[in-house]
Structures are given as structure tokens and as C-alpha cells.
Design an enzyme around this catalytic site. Structure first.
Site, mmCIF file in Angstrom:
data_model
loop_
_atom_site.group_PDB
_atom_site.id
_atom_site.type_symbol
_atom_site.label_atom_id
_atom_site.label_comp_id
_atom_site.label_asym_id
_atom_site.label_seq_id
_atom_site.Cartn_x
_atom_site.Cartn_y
_atom_site.Cartn_z
ATOM 1 N N TYR A 97 -33.184 21.570 18.657
ATOM 2 C CA TYR A 97 -33.438 21.040 20.001
ATOM 3 C C TYR A 97 -34.282 19.771 19.992
ATOM 4 O O TYR A 97 -34.315 19.050 20.977
ATOM 5 C CB TYR A 97 -34.108 22.118 20.864
ATOM 6 N N ARG B 248 -28.813 28.876 27.863
ATOM 7 C CA ARG B 248 -29.838 29.098 26.825
ATOM 8 C C ARG B 248 -30.249 27.773 26.193
ATOM 9 O O ARG B 248 -31.435 27.485 26.015
ATOM 10 C CB ARG B 248 -29.296 30.055 25.770
ATOM 11 N N HIS C 247 -24.065 30.418 27.026
ATOM 12 C CA HIS C 247 -24.976 29.888 26.012
ATOM 13 C C HIS C 247 -25.501 28.500 26.374
ATOM 14 O O HIS C 247 -26.558 28.088 25.889
ATOM 15 C CB HIS C 247 -24.282 29.859 24.649
ATOM 16 N N ARG D 268 -29.845 35.580 25.269
ATOM 17 C CA ARG D 268 -28.433 35.562 24.902
ATOM 18 C C ARG D 268 -27.641 36.452 25.844
ATOM 19 O O ARG D 268 -28.204 37.332 26.518
ATOM 20 C CB ARG D 268 -28.241 36.061 23.464
#
Length: 276
Positions: free
Chosen positions: A257, A225, A222, A125
Site C-alpha cells: 500500500y 479492503r 476486496h 475480508r
């Protein structure tokens, strides 16, 4: 400021619709009618839920201070919010940028490259990136220790390319500023040797990702990420391993995901299932 706006809108609604002067006098039916009105106006469910959260805090305050004797929000339920799939960048585009873009061979250029490589190469992060100190990095072990939410620490491996950029950055930083803070100081600094801050990283990431995408929703830290996790899953990485790398407290946060890799799953299904 958002809560203040929400309370003002609620008070105006009660005054206009029911000629009620004080929100403290509203019962659950009046509150529910406001929520219905918001939904009929096609407001985003997340926005409506934030307004409900505001009212929950407000009426708890009124109850605690003795203004009301009964909390009307106990009979209010929040509308369901559909899961928003995270944005991510195509593997080819992102690797093309990181492998082919000519980052200047200067302290600033290598630092910018390190920011990009760390965010995508480790999936950390933004807050974790800013918190990395020199003694968190182990070059021999090829790992970095990051401090996540709730001050929980985890160790993340570094890929060979990232390791090379990291070694180059440390050498340039030492040449630029000396080795005074290289033992325990913050790893990433500005060209004035001040610790990096959020807006700095946002601007840096936006600049480089702007080379491969025009969508503003795909030009923030982000996204790297999300891309890290999506690309790992697409290559067959175990979901539990991705959970540990991302520092998620539970698997449910990581499972989002799996929806992004449906094309990959379809391809595996069509290739492997007898009936496909």
C-alpha cells in the site's frame, strides 16, 4: 480443471513438437522449452507459474508412484512476477456513496448498507464478514472480533457511523425475525434469515460500487479492503497499525500500500524537504 487443461496442453506440445507420447518421458530441457514457448507467446507470468506449479505436482506424483526415478522439475525455475498494485477507490467517491446514497430504511436496505460500511469501515475480508456472529460484536466497546486466515482472531474498532448502522440493523433484524438467534447466530442474513454467502455479497457490492465506477475490477468486496488500507495510509496511519487491522501475518503484505500513496509522499516531500 485448470491443472487438467495445463497437462493436456503440455502433452499436446510434447507430441506435436517432439513426437513424445508420454509426458513422463520428458526431461528438464523439454519442459523448459515449453515454458520458453509460453513466454514467447506473451503469456502472463502468473499463468506460466500456475502451469509450472501444475507440472511440479504432476512429476511429484509420478515420482511417488514409481513411474519415474528422477524429478525433472528440480532443475526448473519459475519466471519472476511483477507485483500487481491493488485497485482502490478514491476517498471522495466512496465517502460520497456511503454518506449520500439513500439506502432504503428497511431490513434489506440497512443490511446492504451494513455490508458496505463493514467492508470499508473495518477492512475485513469477505470470508471474515460472513463469519461474524452476534457475540463477536461489542456495542459498548465499539469493536468486532473477526476470525481471519488460520483461524487467527483479532479485534477491530468500529467507527461511529458504522456503529449506528449496526445498531439499526440489529433492531430491524430482531423486529423481522425475532431475537431467537441474536445471542450466538450469524450476524448477516438474507431476507429469508439464511446466512449470507459469497455470491450474495459480490452482487450487493457490485450493485452499489457500480454507482461510482464503471470498471469491473473495482466492483468487488476486496476493493473496499484495499481502499480502507490506502486511505488510512494516506491520512498518516502507522504501517504496523494497518498491518494489525488487516490481519496480515507480516509487514511485507502491508507494504504494497505504500506504493499507492506515492503522490501523498511526494506532496509531503515537496513541502518539508529543504531541497524540494
Amino acid at each position: 480443471m485448470s491443472y487438467q487443461t495445463d497437462l493436456r496442453q503440455f502433452a499436446e506440445y510434447l507430441h506435436t513438437t517432439y513426437e513424445l507420447e508420454k509426458p513422463a518421458q520428458a526431461d528438464h530441457t523439454l519442459i523448459r522449452s515449453w515454458i520458453v514457448t509460453l513466454m514467447e507467446q506473451q503469456r502472463d507470468p502468473r499463468t506460466v507459474n500456475r502451469k509450472i506449479a501444475c507440472l511440479r505436482s504432476y512429476y511429484k506424483f509420478l515420482l511417488r508412484t514409481g513411474v519415474i526415478s528422477k524429478n525433472p522439475m528440480l532443475r526448473i525455475t519459475s519466471p519472476k512476477v511483477g507485483k500487481k498494485l491493488p485497485d482502490f477507490l478514491p476517498e471522495d467517491s466512496l465517502n460520497g456513496l456511503l454518506n449520500s446514497f439513500a439506502f432504503p430504511d428497511t431490513f434489506v436496505g440497512v443490511r446492504d448498507q451494513l455490508i458496505m460500511e463493514l467492508l470499508y469501515g473495518t477492512g475485513i475480508r469477505l470470508s471474515e464478514l460472513l463469519g461474524i456472529r452476534h457475540d463477536d460484536v461489542s456495542l459498548p466497546a465499539r469493536t468486532v472480533r473477526v476470525t481471519g486466515k488460520g483461524n487467527k482472531q483479532r479485534v477491530v474498532p468500529l467507527n461511529p457511523t458504522l456503529l449506528q448502522v449496526l445498531e439499526r440493523y440489529i433492531a430491524l433484524k430482531q423486529h423481522e425475525f425475532g431475537s431467537g438467534d441474536n445471542a450466538r447466530g450469524v450476524l448477516l442474513v438474507t431476507n429469508k434469515q439464511e446466512p449470507l454467502y459469497e455470491k450474495f455479497v459480490y452482487r450487493t457490492v457490485k450493485h452499489y460500487l457500480g454507482q461510482i465506477t464503471t470498471a469491473s475490477s473495482q466492483q468487488h468486496p476486496h476493493v473496499l479492503r484495499h481502499s480502507f488500507a490506502t486511505h488510512l495510509l494516506g491520512k498518516g496511519a502507522d504501517l504496523n497499525a494497518i498491518k494489525e487491522l488487516l490481519g496480515h501475518a507480516n509487514l511485507a503484505a502491508t507494504q504494497v500500500y505504500t506504493h499507492l500513496s506515492i503522490d501523498k509522499l511526494k506532496a509531503v516531500f515537496e513541502k518539508a524537504h529543504p531541497k524540494a
